[in-house]
Design a protein around this motif. Structure first.
Motif, PDB file in Angstrom:
ATOM      1  N   ARG A  38       0.834  -1.195   0.000  1.00 25.24           N
ATOM      2  CA  ARG A  38       0.000   0.000   0.000  1.00 25.24           C
ATOM      3  C   ARG A  38       0.868   1.243   0.000  1.00 25.24           C
ATOM      4  NH1 ARG A  38      -2.643  -0.450   6.101  1.00 25.24           N
ATOM      5  NH2 ARG A  38      -0.737   0.054   7.286  1.00 25.24           N
ATOM      6  N   GLN A  39       0.288   2.309  -0.517  1.00 26.18           N
ATOM      7  CA  GLN A  39       1.011   3.578  -0.572  1.00 26.18           C
ATOM      8  C   GLN A  39       0.062   4.694  -0.204  1.00 26.18           C
ATOM      9  OE1 GLN A  39       3.050   4.296  -4.280  1.00 26.18           O
ATOM     10  NE2 GLN A  39       4.414   5.783  -3.314  1.00 26.18           N
ATOM     11  N   ALA A  40       0.368   5.358   0.898  1.00 29.68           N
ATOM     12  CA  ALA A  40      -0.410   6.507   1.345  1.00 29.68           C
ATOM     13  C   ALA A  40       0.177   7.767   0.730  1.00 29.68           C
ATOM     14  CB  ALA A  40      -0.385   6.587   2.872  1.00 29.68           C
ATOM     15  N   GLY A  42       2.162  10.866  -0.042  1.00 24.45           N
ATOM     16  CA  GLY A  42       3.403  11.390   0.507  1.00 24.45           C
ATOM     17  C   GLY A  42       4.295  10.370   1.171  1.00 24.45           C
ATOM     18  N   LYS A  43       3.921   9.097   1.097  1.00 24.86           N
ATOM     19  CA  LYS A  43       4.712   8.049   1.737  1.00 24.86           C
ATOM     20  C   LYS A  43       5.175   7.023   0.706  1.00 24.86           C
ATOM     21  CE  LYS A  43       2.659   8.378   6.341  1.00 24.86           C
ATOM     22  NZ  LYS A  43       2.078   7.608   7.464  1.00 24.86           N
ATOM     23  N   GLU A  44       6.150   6.233   1.108  1.00 22.15           N
ATOM     24  CA  GLU A  44       6.642   5.192   0.230  1.00 22.15           C
ATOM     25  C   GLU A  44       5.700   3.987   0.264  1.00 22.15           C
ATOM     26  OE1 GLU A  44      11.456   6.064   0.537  1.00 22.15           O
ATOM     27  OE2 GLU A  44      10.616   4.206   1.315  1.00 22.15           O
ATOM     28  N   ARG A  45       5.763   3.211  -0.816  1.00 21.15           N
ATOM     29  CA  ARG A  45       4.984   1.996  -0.865  1.00 21.15           C
ATOM     30  C   ARG A  45       5.524   1.015   0.177  1.00 21.15           C
ATOM     31  NH1 ARG A  45       3.474  -0.356  -6.710  1.00 21.15           N
ATOM     32  NH2 ARG A  45       3.072   1.899  -6.864  1.00 21.15           N
ATOM     33  N   GLU A  46       4.596   0.382   0.925  1.00 25.63           N
ATOM     34  CA  GLU A  46       5.017  -0.512   1.988  1.00 25.63           C
ATOM     35  C   GLU A  46       4.324  -1.859   1.883  1.00 25.63           C
ATOM     36  OE1 GLU A  46       3.957   1.151   5.787  1.00 25.63           O
ATOM     37  OE2 GLU A  46       1.809   0.921   5.439  1.00 25.63           O
ATOM     38  N   PHE A  47       5.009  -2.851   2.412  1.00 27.16           N
ATOM     39  CA  PHE A  47       4.497  -4.213   2.420  1.00 27.16           C
ATOM     40  C   PHE A  47       3.336  -4.339   3.396  1.00 27.16           C
ATOM     41  CE2 PHE A  47       4.516  -8.742   2.347  1.00 27.16           C
ATOM     42  CZ  PHE A  47       4.397  -9.173   3.662  1.00 27.16           C
ATOM     43  N   THR A  90      -5.721   4.142   5.269  1.00 26.30           N
ATOM     44  CA  THR A  90      -6.049   4.813   4.015  1.00 26.30           C
ATOM     45  C   THR A  90      -4.840   4.850   3.095  1.00 26.30           C
ATOM     46  OG1 THR A  90      -7.771   6.191   5.014  1.00 26.30           O
ATOM     47  CG2 THR A  90      -6.750   7.008   2.981  1.00 26.30           C
ATOM     48  N   ALA A  91      -5.018   4.322   1.892  1.00 24.17           N
ATOM     49  CA  ALA A  91      -3.910   4.230   0.938  1.00 24.17           C
ATOM     50  C   ALA A  91      -4.432   3.628  -0.358  1.00 24.17           C
ATOM     51  CB  ALA A  91      -2.787   3.352   1.487  1.00 24.17           C
ATOM     52  N   VAL A 120      -8.363   2.655  -0.980  1.00 25.35           N
ATOM     53  CA  VAL A 120      -9.071   2.362   0.264  1.00 25.35           C
ATOM     54  C   VAL A 120      -9.020   3.619   1.122  1.00 25.35           C
ATOM     55  CG1 VAL A 120      -9.047   1.028   2.406  1.00 25.35           C
ATOM     56  CG2 VAL A 120      -8.609  -0.105   0.217  1.00 25.35           C
ATOM     57  N   THR A 121     -10.187   4.111   1.493  1.00 23.94           N
ATOM     58  CA  THR A 121     -10.274   5.312   2.317  1.00 23.94           C
ATOM     59  C   THR A 121     -11.072   4.992   3.569  1.00 23.94           C
ATOM     60  OG1 THR A 121     -10.216   6.728   0.363  1.00 23.94           O
ATOM     61  CG2 THR A 121     -10.967   7.724   2.416  1.00 23.94           C
TER      62      THR A 121
END
Length: 124
Positions: A38-40, A42-47, A90-91, A120-121
């Protein structure tokens, strides 16, 4: 050519649930793992979670006990059941497919094919 398509995102209140689906199709290959990232903003994509072809599961600490990943090998499909959702969930959620055997299957570089993502919000 391999296609990866996610579905099931949407808007939900905190404490609610959503179920994401991911279908992989195209040329014949072995799917060694299917994962969710997922990626929110302003953030990096995360597992988030992954399941291997032998049914081994791994989850990020932030979703343990709330999210459940499952897989239908015959259909090359994976699911992510998300319960007790929080605003911080949320992402944009991405499904990924690994066609190689690698340690862990929990890094972006472990995966070869990606979907376009589904939003997804979670409102508070």
């Amino acid at each position: 050519q391999v296609q990866v398509v996610e579905s099931g995102g949407g808007l939900v209140q905190a404490g609610g649930s959503l179920r994401l689906s991911c279908a992989a199709s195209g040329r014949t290959f072995t799917t060694y793992a299917m994962g969710w990232f997922r990626q929110a903003p302003g953030k990096e994509r995360e597992f988030v979670a992954r399941v291997t072809w032998i049914g081994a599961y791994t989850y990020a600490d932030s979703v343990k006990g709330r999210f459940t990943i499952s897989r239908d090998n015959a259909k090359n499909t994976a699911y992510l059941q998300m319960n007790n959702l929080k605003p911080e969930d949320t992402a944009v959620y991405f499904c990924a497919v690994a066609s190689r055997i690698v340690p862990g299957f929990n890094k972006i570089s472990d995966y070869d094919f990606w979907g376009q993502g589904t939003q997804v919000t979670v409102s508070s």
